[in-house]
Scaffold this active site. Structure first.
Site, short mmCIF file in Angstrom:
data_model
loop_
_atom_site.label_atom_id
_atom_site.label_comp_id
_atom_site.label_asym_id
_atom_site.label_seq_id
_atom_site.Cartn_x
_atom_site.Cartn_y
_atom_site.Cartn_z
N ARG A 108 -39.87 60.84 95.49
CA ARG A 108 -39.37 61.50 94.29
C ARG A 108 -38.37 60.59 93.60
O ARG A 108 -37.37 60.18 94.19
CB ARG A 108 -38.69 62.82 94.67
CG ARG A 108 -37.97 63.55 93.54
CD ARG A 108 -37.07 64.61 94.17
NE ARG A 108 -36.49 65.55 93.23
CZ ARG A 108 -35.34 65.35 92.59
NH1 ARG A 108 -34.66 64.23 92.76
NH2 ARG A 108 -34.85 66.28 91.79
N HIS A 145 -24.03 72.18 95.29
CA HIS A 145 -22.72 71.68 94.87
C HIS A 145 -22.57 71.90 93.37
O HIS A 145 -23.53 72.23 92.68
CB HIS A 145 -22.58 70.20 95.20
CG HIS A 145 -23.57 69.34 94.46
ND1 HIS A 145 -24.91 69.28 94.80
CD2 HIS A 145 -23.42 68.53 93.38
CE1 HIS A 145 -25.54 68.47 93.98
NE2 HIS A 145 -24.67 68.00 93.09
#
Length: 720
Positions: free
Chosen positions: A632, A550
């Protein structure tokens, strides 16, 4: 041979069904058909083995026919009718070369129904076909299928080229003893006309039938000369040099490719010459800028003739420049109708030569592939092929952004944040307005913020109930700066860890501001501490991304190769950043792509204290590879140059932090005073935890509400 087959079976793991497409009109690569046929052979799938091996032999023979035919056709259509004419002999000569290369590629592509490069097999495979090895497998498969006559023909074809092959010698003797085997079945399926005619002619010669011998030998001689021409034509095709596995391009393709590299280098010289020592960006339009300055200078000293000459020279680059056209009219009136106002001869030669080179380069890019970043903004649109115009505009915009990026770097000078280094710049990241910083946070600071993320786990994703773009294969947690301070008020998380989140994000903002917008204030648009954890048991065969590709301030349209700046995109976002906190997980790398959302241009591996920053527009589409193991965590940051779009929650969080710090300081002061008046000699009591922050903040908000001040409406968020 056995080792070669093992390599084939290991390397070509695609199922055979993907290679067999009867009726498609497309010639499939013979090496892949061969490998799949051998695989079927060892699986004892005799019908499939026979079919694929026969198709491989047919594909190989048709490839040779196509190459011979295209070489002959292109020799006539794109040949050298006469000696190249002076003075532009070089471009005229290589224009023919390019046409010949394009003709060969187009002809082969049409005849084969696919890219010619797909049919470039390794030298080992070529040798197998030259030595007729596929017929050895084929005869066994046909024998198993009870197709005796076809098996004998295949065996005989192999034996003719391999008379020393002991196993085949025994097989041939068995075939000869078998009942039902026809004598005519012992035929060479790859026999050439000239050998048949030659051997017949020699036989007639030996029995002194000289008339028939002459007929056959003449026939053989004619066929030999044709075969020699075919062989010579194939020499111009792709070759292997014997030292590498890769096929070398054909003669005309190689000449064309090398010459185009020479032309691109020559075109790049204008940037080389226009780059001042100790600078990294070239002066825009270096030659036309000379002519503009010269025209004005001569005009000021009253030399209209030379001023007109410079103006006419400039119009060679920009023929529709209205201001210069007006000046030419003025000079014509001043010098008289009979005055000659032509461009300088050396400038005419420069422009003519450059345009011819560009024409050849664009021809090659359109027909032979490759790319070209035109260094000149004055190149006429009509020179650029229609199929390349969109790519040309994209390259021009990319070059403009790169020049802007480089220009800003030169203006701001060296990066001066102590201890922080620029690990990768736009050039190293293969894009524009991109940078990676190292050592923004220390290991202990990363651990403290990770502790905050763990303590706040399960508090939501920061989207306030809205659907967020996350994969079901990962557990997502998000924490805003305001929520972190509120949890710290309630004692859920450590106050110092929560304030560290604000300090770390502010430090990142100053770094990004200093690098990209010196002298212009960057405001936070949104700040988000995000963690992604791979869900155990849901990673096998996973094909999705942790976050799809994106852009941050426009709606990406990969098929149209556009990015639309319209709602619901966050059009006010100007720059983006990610401050990483850890690297003890698998996957999760950030990657940049072209506007097609497919072509990856750069990749960044997370690490504690690493900050990635980039402009938020169409020039920087990005995504995150799947997190397949571990957790993460990173601080996602978005910035805007528009104060009206500044993050309201952050302002509240900063107010909350200042008030809390003040109350903590007052509490410590009270403790010190209390300790100072304690004369009992007992042990010092633990400092009390301040409890007034939640109540006082609540009162402040209530007061604001009662006074009629409505808080700014929160916008929907997205994240990395």
């Amino acid at each position: 041979m056995a080792s070669l087959l093992l390599l084939l079976l290991l390397a070509l793991s695609a199922p055979g069904t993907s290679l067999f497409s009867p009726g498609s009109g497309r010639l499939l690569p013979y090496d892949l058909l061969y490998a799949d046929g051998v695989r079927a052979y060892f699986a004892r799938d005799w019908p499939r083995a026979a079919e694929l091996l026969q198709r491989a032999l047919h594909s190989y023979s048709q490839l040779l026919v196509a190459r011979r035919g295209c070489q002959g056709r292109c020799r006539e259509e794109a040949g050298f009718a006469g000696p190249p004419a002076a003075p532009s002999w070089e471009t005229r000569f290589f224009d023919r070369i390019l046409q010949r290369a394009e003709c060969l590629g187009e002809c082969l592509g049409r005849r084969l129904g696919s890219e010619p490069s797909l049919h470039r097999a390794s030298r080992e495979i070529q040798e197998d076909f030259e030595q007729r090895e596929p017929y050895n497998y084929l005869q066994v498969a046909l024998f198993q299928l009870k197709k005796l006559d076809e098996a004998v023909s295949a065996a005989h074809t192999f034996f003719v080229a391999n008379p020393q092959h002991l196993q085949m010698r025994e097989d041939m003797e068995k075939y000869q003893r078998m009942a039902g085997v026809k004598l005519e079945s012992f035929r060479d399926l790859q026999a050439t006309l000239y050998w048949e005619a030659y051997e017949t002619g020699v036989q007639q010669y030996n029995v002194e039938d000289y008339l028939q011998a002459a007929v056959k030998l003449e026939e053989s001689l004619e066929e030999v000369l044709l075969a020699l021409e075919d062989c010579r034509a194939l020499c111009e095709g792709p070759q292997e040099d014997g030292t590498e596995e890769e096929m070398q391009p054909g003669l005309y393709e190689a000449i064309a490719a090398h010459y185009i590299q020479v032309l691109k280098c020559r075109q790049h010289c204008v940037l080389e010459v226009a780059t001042k020592p100790a600078r990294v960006s070239a002066t825009d339009d270096f030659i036309p800028s000379h002519l503009v300055l010269l025209q004005f200078a001569y005009d000021q000293v009253g030399n209209q003739a030379l001023a007109a000459e410079c103006a006419a020279s400039y119009l060679l680059f920009y023929p529709s420049d209205e201001l210069m056209l007006e000046k030419m009219k003025k000079y014509q009136a001043e010098l008289g109708e009979g005055a000659s106002m032509t461009a300088r001869e050396n400038i005419q030669r420069y422009v003519q030569r450059s345009l011819m080179e560009k024409k050849l380069i664009y021809y090659a890019v359109e027909h032979l592939g490759g790319t070209f970043n035109d260094p000149d903004p004055w190149t006429p649109d009509e020179l650029i092929p229609g199929s390349l115009k969109q790519k040309h505009r994209e390259n021009r915009e990319k070059q403009r952004l790169e020049n802007l990026d480089v220009g800003e770097q030169e203006q701001r000078g060296p990066f001066t944040f102590e201890g922080i280094t620029v690990a990768m710049d736009s050039h190293q990241l293969n894009g524009s307005q991109r940078v990676v910083f190292d050592r923004v946070l220390t290991d202990s600071e990363c651990k403290d913020i990770l502790r905050l993320a763990k303590a706040a786990g399960g508090t939501g994703d920061g989207y306030r109930g809205r659907q967020s773009p996350h994969t079901p294969h990962e557990r997502f947690e998000g924490l805003t700066v305001l929520k972190a301070l509120q949890l710290a008020q309630d004692g859920t998380v450590n106050w110092r860890d929560a304030t560290l989140l604000l300090h770390a994000s502010e430090k990142s903002r100053k770094i990004v501001e200093s690098y990209f917008t010196p002298g212009k204030r960057l405001h936070f648009s949104f700040t988000h501490l995000v963690c992604r954890t791979a869900v155990e048991g849901e990673q096998d065969g996973r094909m999705d991304l942790s976050h799809p590709v994106h852009a941050d301030n426009c709606l990406l349209d990969p098929e149209g190769k556009e990015c639309w700046r319209e709602p619901p995109a966050y059009m006010y976002r100007d720059f983006s950043g990610i401050l990483y906190l850890n690297d003890d997980f698998h996957g999760g790398d950030l990657f940049f792509t072209e506007v097609d959302a497919v072509t990856v241009t750069a990749q960044v591996r997370p690490k504690c204290g690493k900050l990635v920053a980039f402009s938020s527009g169409r020039e920087n589409p990005h995504g995150i590879w799947a997190v397949t193991h571990g957790r993460r965590c990173a601080i996602a940051l978005w910035y805007t140059l528009s104060p009206e779009h500044a993050e309201q929650e952050r302002m509240e969080a900063e107010d909350l932090m200042r008030q809390g710090d003040m109350e903590q300081e007052l509490s410590h002061t009270d403790v010190k005073e209390h300790m100072g008046t304690d004369h009992s000699g007992g042990a010092s009591p633990e400092p009390p935890v301040p409890k007034g922050r939640a109540r006082s903040t609540s009162q402040r908000r209530m007061s604001g509400s009662e006074s009629g001040q409505q808080p700014q409406k929160l916008r929907a968020r997205d994240e990395f």
